[in-house]
Design a protein around this motif. Sequence first.
Motif, PDB file in Angstrom:
ATOM      1  N   THR A  80      -2.172  -4.531   6.490  1.00  0.00           N
ATOM      2  CA  THR A  80      -2.861  -4.897   7.751  1.00  0.00           C
ATOM      3  C   THR A  80      -1.440  -5.453   8.581  1.00  0.00           C
ATOM      4  N   SER A  81      -1.800  -5.664   9.854  1.00  0.00           N
ATOM      5  CA  SER A  81      -0.507  -6.074  10.656  1.00  0.00           C
ATOM      6  C   SER A  81       0.274  -7.091  10.059  1.00  0.00           C
ATOM      7  N   ASP A  82      -0.205  -8.094   9.281  1.00  0.00           N
ATOM      8  CA  ASP A  82       0.535  -9.159   8.622  1.00  0.00           C
ATOM      9  C   ASP A  82       0.838  -8.948   6.959  1.00  0.00           C
ATOM     10  N   GLY A  83       0.813  -7.736   6.699  1.00  0.00           N
ATOM     11  CA  GLY A  83       1.258  -7.315   5.340  1.00  0.00           C
ATOM     12  C   GLY A  83       0.084  -6.548   4.492  1.00  0.00           C
ATOM     13  N   ILE A  84      -0.171  -7.290   3.455  1.00  0.00           N
ATOM     14  CA  ILE A  84      -1.259  -6.406   2.539  1.00  0.00           C
ATOM     15  C   ILE A  84      -2.199  -7.445   2.350  1.00  0.00           C
ATOM     16  N   SER A  85      -3.361  -7.325   2.458  1.00  0.00           N
ATOM     17  CA  SER A  85      -4.552  -7.861   2.181  1.00  0.00           C
ATOM     18  C   SER A  85      -5.301  -7.513   0.757  1.00  0.00           C
ATOM     19  N   MET A  86      -5.746  -8.367   0.139  1.00  0.00           N
ATOM     20  CA  MET A  86      -6.328  -8.142  -1.368  1.00  0.00           C
ATOM     21  C   MET A  86      -7.695  -9.106  -1.490  1.00  0.00           C
ATOM     22  N   ASN A  87      -8.810  -8.138  -1.569  1.00  0.00           N
ATOM     23  CA  ASN A  87      -9.817  -8.633  -1.837  1.00  0.00           C
ATOM     24  C   ASN A  87     -10.228  -9.195  -3.133  1.00  0.00           C
ATOM     25  N   GLU A  88     -11.023 -10.202  -3.463  1.00  0.00           N
ATOM     26  CA  GLU A  88     -11.262 -10.580  -4.898  1.00  0.00           C
ATOM     27  C   GLU A  88     -12.279  -9.121  -5.577  1.00  0.00           C
ATOM     28  N   SER A  89     -11.532  -9.265  -6.835  1.00  0.00           N
ATOM     29  CA  SER A  89     -12.234  -7.845  -7.662  1.00  0.00           C
ATOM     30  C   SER A  89     -13.303  -8.635  -8.649  1.00  0.00           C
ATOM     31  N   SER A  90     -14.077  -7.805  -9.340  1.00  0.00           N
ATOM     32  CA  SER A  90     -14.924  -8.252 -10.177  1.00  0.00           C
ATOM     33  C   SER A  90     -15.046  -7.079 -11.313  1.00  0.00           C
ATOM     34  N   PRO A  91     -15.404  -7.686 -12.553  1.00  0.00           N
ATOM     35  CA  PRO A  91     -15.762  -6.829 -13.655  1.00  0.00           C
ATOM     36  C   PRO A  91     -16.825  -5.816 -13.300  1.00  0.00           C
ATOM     37  N   CYS A  92     -16.927  -4.640 -14.270  1.00  0.00           N
ATOM     38  CA  CYS A  92     -17.925  -3.745 -13.975  1.00  0.00           C
ATOM     39  C   CYS A  92     -18.805  -3.902 -14.872  1.00  0.00           C
ATOM     40  N   PRO A  93     -20.281  -3.577 -14.956  1.00  0.00           N
ATOM     41  CA  PRO A  93     -21.165  -3.506 -15.922  1.00  0.00           C
ATOM     42  C   PRO A  93     -20.425  -2.544 -16.940  1.00  0.00           C
ATOM     43  N   MET A  94     -20.809  -2.864 -18.189  1.00  0.00           N
ATOM     44  CA  MET A  94     -20.674  -2.232 -19.429  1.00  0.00           C
ATOM     45  C   MET A  94     -21.750  -1.058 -19.629  1.00  0.00           C
ATOM     46  N   LYS A  95     -22.588  -0.975 -19.244  1.00  0.00           N
ATOM     47  CA  LYS A  95     -23.653   0.037 -19.069  1.00  0.00           C
ATOM     48  C   LYS A  95     -23.502   1.106 -17.842  1.00  0.00           C
ATOM     49  N   ARG A  96     -23.021   2.198 -18.068  1.00  0.00           N
ATOM     50  CA  ARG A  96     -22.660   3.125 -17.128  1.00  0.00           C
ATOM     51  C   ARG A  96     -22.941   4.593 -17.231  1.00  0.00           C
ATOM     52  N   VAL A  97     -22.781   5.244 -15.937  1.00  0.00           N
ATOM     53  CA  VAL A  97     -23.021   6.766 -16.015  1.00  0.00           C
ATOM     54  C   VAL A  97     -22.334   7.505 -16.858  1.00  0.00           C
ATOM     55  N   LEU A  98     -22.635   8.902 -17.079  1.00  0.00           N
ATOM     56  CA  LEU A  98     -21.717   9.598 -17.923  1.00  0.00           C
ATOM     57  C   LEU A  98     -20.669   9.958 -16.937  1.00  0.00           C
ATOM     58  N   PRO A  99     -19.571  10.239 -17.870  1.00  0.00           N
ATOM     59  CA  PRO A  99     -18.253  10.762 -17.167  1.00  0.00           C
ATOM     60  C   PRO A  99     -18.748  12.132 -16.628  1.00  0.00           C
ATOM     61  N   LEU A 100     -17.798  12.575 -15.644  1.00  0.00           N
ATOM     62  CA  LEU A 100     -17.582  13.992 -15.581  1.00  0.00           C
ATOM     63  C   LEU A 100     -16.658  14.705 -16.413  1.00  0.00           C
ATOM     64  N   ILE A 101     -17.122  15.795 -16.988  1.00  0.00           N
ATOM     65  CA  ILE A 101     -16.066  16.145 -18.017  1.00  0.00           C
ATOM     66  C   ILE A 101     -15.670  17.552 -17.591  1.00  0.00           C
ATOM     67  N   PRO A 102     -14.220  17.900 -17.367  1.00  0.00           N
ATOM     68  CA  PRO A 102     -13.706  19.003 -17.116  1.00  0.00           C
ATOM     69  C   PRO A 102     -14.084  20.065 -18.066  1.00  0.00           C
ATOM     70  N   CYS A 103     -14.158  21.341 -17.596  1.00  0.00           N
ATOM     71  CA  CYS A 103     -14.385  22.702 -18.224  1.00  0.00           C
ATOM     72  C   CYS A 103     -13.337  22.763 -19.421  1.00  0.00           C
ATOM     73  N   ASP A 104     -12.064  22.459 -19.122  1.00  0.00           N
ATOM     74  CA  ASP A 104     -11.172  22.660 -20.121  1.00  0.00           C
ATOM     75  C   ASP A 104     -10.536  21.567 -20.998  1.00  0.00           C
ATOM     76  N   ILE A 105     -11.623  20.583 -21.224  1.00  0.00           N
ATOM     77  CA  ILE A 105     -11.247  19.372 -21.879  1.00  0.00           C
ATOM     78  C   ILE A 105     -10.951  19.704 -23.294  1.00  0.00           C
ATOM     79  N   SER A 106     -11.272  20.945 -23.990  1.00  0.00           N
ATOM     80  CA  SER A 106     -10.959  21.422 -25.361  1.00  0.00           C
ATOM     81  C   SER A 106      -9.220  21.493 -25.168  1.00  0.00           C
ATOM     82  N   ARG A 107      -8.678  21.780 -24.219  1.00  0.00           N
ATOM     83  CA  ARG A 107      -7.217  21.742 -24.065  1.00  0.00           C
ATOM     84  C   ARG A 107      -6.318  20.720 -24.171  1.00  0.00           C
TER      85      ARG A 107
END
Length: 430
Positions: free
Chosen positions: A122-149
Amino acid sequence: MTHVVVLTPEHYNYGSMLIAGALRDLGHSVELRKGFDGVDTEIVFISLQSTIHLVKYRDIINNMGGFRVVGGPVSIDPGMVFRYLDVDLVIRGEGEDKVGDVMELAAGRCEPDDVPGAAFRTSDGISMNESSPCPMKRVLPLIPCDISREDIRGASVYIETHRGCPGNCTFCQVPEFFGRKVRSRPLEDIIREVRQLKASGARRFAISGGTGTLYGSSKFRGIDEDSFRDLLRGISEVTGARNLTVPDIRVDMISEDVLEAISKYTNGWVFYGVESGSQRMLRKMKKGITPDQVVEAVELARRYNLRVAGSFIVGYPGEGEEEYQETLEIADELMLDDYFVSIAEPLPGTELGEEVKNLSDDENPVFMRSSNRRFESVAEERAFNFLLESYVFRSVPVPVTSRLLKSIRDEARKQQEHIRTVTRMLQGKL
């Protein structure tokens, strides 16, 4: 539908795959990339794992176009990120449930103040919003086609089974990043994820989450043996025991049931965080263990025919020659099957990181001159000697050839340069 690139510099880390999966499930066209070549899109999520990445990839990132968002462990210190990178946003801490808000911001449909966990200029420096933990039930990750390497310390992928650690280790970011409360994922979600990863080509799996045996724990510094056994059994049924490992275990968070499960359902290795053989240094690190507990944990693991590796830290501020020799002595006594030796790295957000900010060079082993002219510092000399001795200490000694000797020298020098750079970054001198 918006096209988005999720970028990780050197490995397909789990966090980048998770962010990409969350974006995919929101209906966006997502490309997961390793490396920076040919990135040309309006929105880029950049996952940076190491402090050193801020300088290593600074010029490349700063010359990229588009709306650039940085996440990963470096986000623990947004001020440092913005000092080196000219990016639009930093998402502090856990971010997979915040990507929708980020996409709204990138499209101009909301303000930075509306994005949880966002840090921005920001014009006054860096602003930081409060964060929060994520739910532990989640979507499947996107897996790259070359994960075997992929090969990350011998694994194709690290599976995150839980977040948080009740420990107080001064050198560790996990409690600062994820908190001290242990939050475990539903077992069925983990197994579903492992099945998809295997079907996509992943071959070797490692359990992540800080301290592996904490899965299912709801007690401070306690373990849930039944949940941990169910976890290993469930994953092993998919991967096969020889393709599963449980790295990073505390010596005070094991039991006979835990070690029996590791023996039955994994490749038979345990990796203990020993760190030091000096009680004074263990106390300074707030490790919460004793050298006697280390010896007992190694002996107990061997009763279950497990191979034992240990991680050790040298060059920690305040480590004198006496403490260093105590560490060498316990390493010799243990006769482990493998050793991992590291110069103490001051990570942002940790007590060690805060300590080195104001530490003079003549008090920091990574800058203290060694009496041996072959080494640039006391820390480098200790790392080299320990690495060299570790090939003699181990259960099956390894002959030290000229090639091995050179690799040890290179490793000690590489660590030395890395830690010095990180230290200067923390001190604002680079």
